[in-house]
Scaffold this motif. Structure first.
Motif, short mmCIF file in Angstrom:
data_model
loop_
_atom_site.label_atom_id
_atom_site.label_comp_id
_atom_site.label_asym_id
_atom_site.label_seq_id
_atom_site.Cartn_x
_atom_site.Cartn_y
_atom_site.Cartn_z
N ALA A 77 71.02 38.01 -1.25
CA ALA A 77 70.69 37.43 0.04
C ALA A 77 71.79 36.86 0.82
O ALA A 77 72.95 36.49 0.26
CB ALA A 77 69.96 35.98 -0.42
N VAL A 96 67.56 40.06 3.12
CA VAL A 96 67.90 40.79 1.64
C VAL A 96 67.39 42.03 1.74
O VAL A 96 66.50 42.24 2.81
CB VAL A 96 66.94 39.91 0.55
N ARG A 156 64.03 36.68 -1.86
CA ARG A 156 65.78 36.59 -1.49
C ARG A 156 65.94 35.04 -2.28
O ARG A 156 65.40 33.91 -1.79
CB ARG A 156 65.38 36.18 0.13
#
Length: 321
Positions: A77, A96, A156
């Motif tokens: 992320a 992401v 994420r």
């Protein structure tokens, strides 16, 4: 888009930019404690979802964003900004890459303008940009949550929890299996506690990244080649930002919180003192009481007693003067 989870018992709709999801489900502090303990989930299905596919997606985004993403590992992320030519913040993206697609969630209602800008910058690059807001809902699982993520869902993962890009058709089924549902106000309270800025709340038309502490987390200083980079470099190397983000502990005896935009003055200068800043977000926290984020002029002494409207406030430094 109106969330189907607004039909859950006790749901009270959020207002303004967050319209479409629940502000809370009847017990704000219980919901905050649930998030802090790593239980429950937050419906963020009103946020925009944008994807970028194609073999040039990372190298292309690297040229446009403030973050270094050309070699972004699969599943890692990150967050990034898009700046104006003068270095002012225009968009914030929470990203992401799943190996074939970059997924980003953005502030509600900003995806159209973001996509328009991205489309204008495609040129000869092999990329495709799509608005997936109608197909996918963002759901937040707090840090420490042991909830099982449905197979195939893009995740994420950050220090604050996991953001899921959940098929919108599965939202109600997910809620039934992973409750309790937690309202947006609880999510906001923890955001303020962690001093995390939000586009459109802590930003205005002239905000630059240094003012909010977004250097490092959303702005990579060892890369160039993006719009507004000159301003970032100049402030980093030669000067200081004109304003700085602060965290405020508010007088708990006041019934009402100072609303965003409330003027801040130095208490010792009296009611007619000069305006030195304004409240950006104010919340009631289950442990800290009434607190807020605010932007103040950089040269305001860090030990100065402040007043937000009529409410006494003690500041805690977020961005160094």
């Amino acid at each position: 888009m109106k969330s189907p989870l607004l039909s859950l018992p006790g749901a009270v709709p959020a207002e303004g930019v967050d319209e479409g999801v629940a502000a809370h489900y009847g017990d704000l502090f219980r919901e905050q404690r649930a998030l802090a303990d790593g239980t429950g989930f937050v419906d963020l299905s009103h946020r925009g979802v944008v994807t970028v596919t194609g073999e040039d997606r990372l190298s292309w985004l690297h040229l446009l964003l403030t973050q270094h993403v050309s070699e972004l590992p699969v599943g890692e992320a990150t967050e990034a900004l898009i700046l104006s030519a003068h270095g002012h913040i225009e968009h914030a993206l929470y990203l992401v890459d799943d190996g074939s697609t970059v997924w980003a969630h953005v502030e509600p209602g900003t995806q159209d303008a973001l996509i328009a800008y991205l489309e204008s910058m495609k040129f000869f690059y092999r990329v495709e940009v799509a608005d997936r807001t109608g197909d996918f809902a963002v759901v937040h699982l707090p840090a420490g949550s042991i909830a099982e993520v449905p197979e195939g869902v893009v995740v994420r993962e950050t220090a604050y929890g996991r953001d899921l890009f959940l098929p919108r058709a599965d939202l109600e089924e997910f809620a039934a299996a992973h409750g309790p549902a937690v309202g947006l106000l609880a999510h906001e309270a923890l955001r303020v506690e962690h001093h995390r800025p939000r586009l459109g709340f802590e930003t205005d038309h002239r905000t630059i990244p240094h003012e909010l502490g977004w250097i490092g987390t959303a702005v990579h200083l060892q890369k160039g080649c993006y719009r507004g980079q000159e301003t970032v470099a100049r402030v980093q190397n030669l000067g200081k930002p004109p304003r700085r983000l602060v965290f405020l502990h508010l007088d708990g005896s006041e019934v009402h919180l100072p609303v965003p935009g409330t003027e801040i003055r130095i208490a010792d200068e009296g009611p007619e003192g000069r305006r030195i800043g304004f409240v950006t977000t104010s919340v009631r926290h289950h442990e800290l009481g009434p607190v807020a984020l605010a932007l103040v002029k950089r040269n305001v002494p860090v030990d100065a007693r402040l007043v937000a409207g009529e409410t006494a406030a003690a500041q805690e430094v977020v961005v160094e003067p």
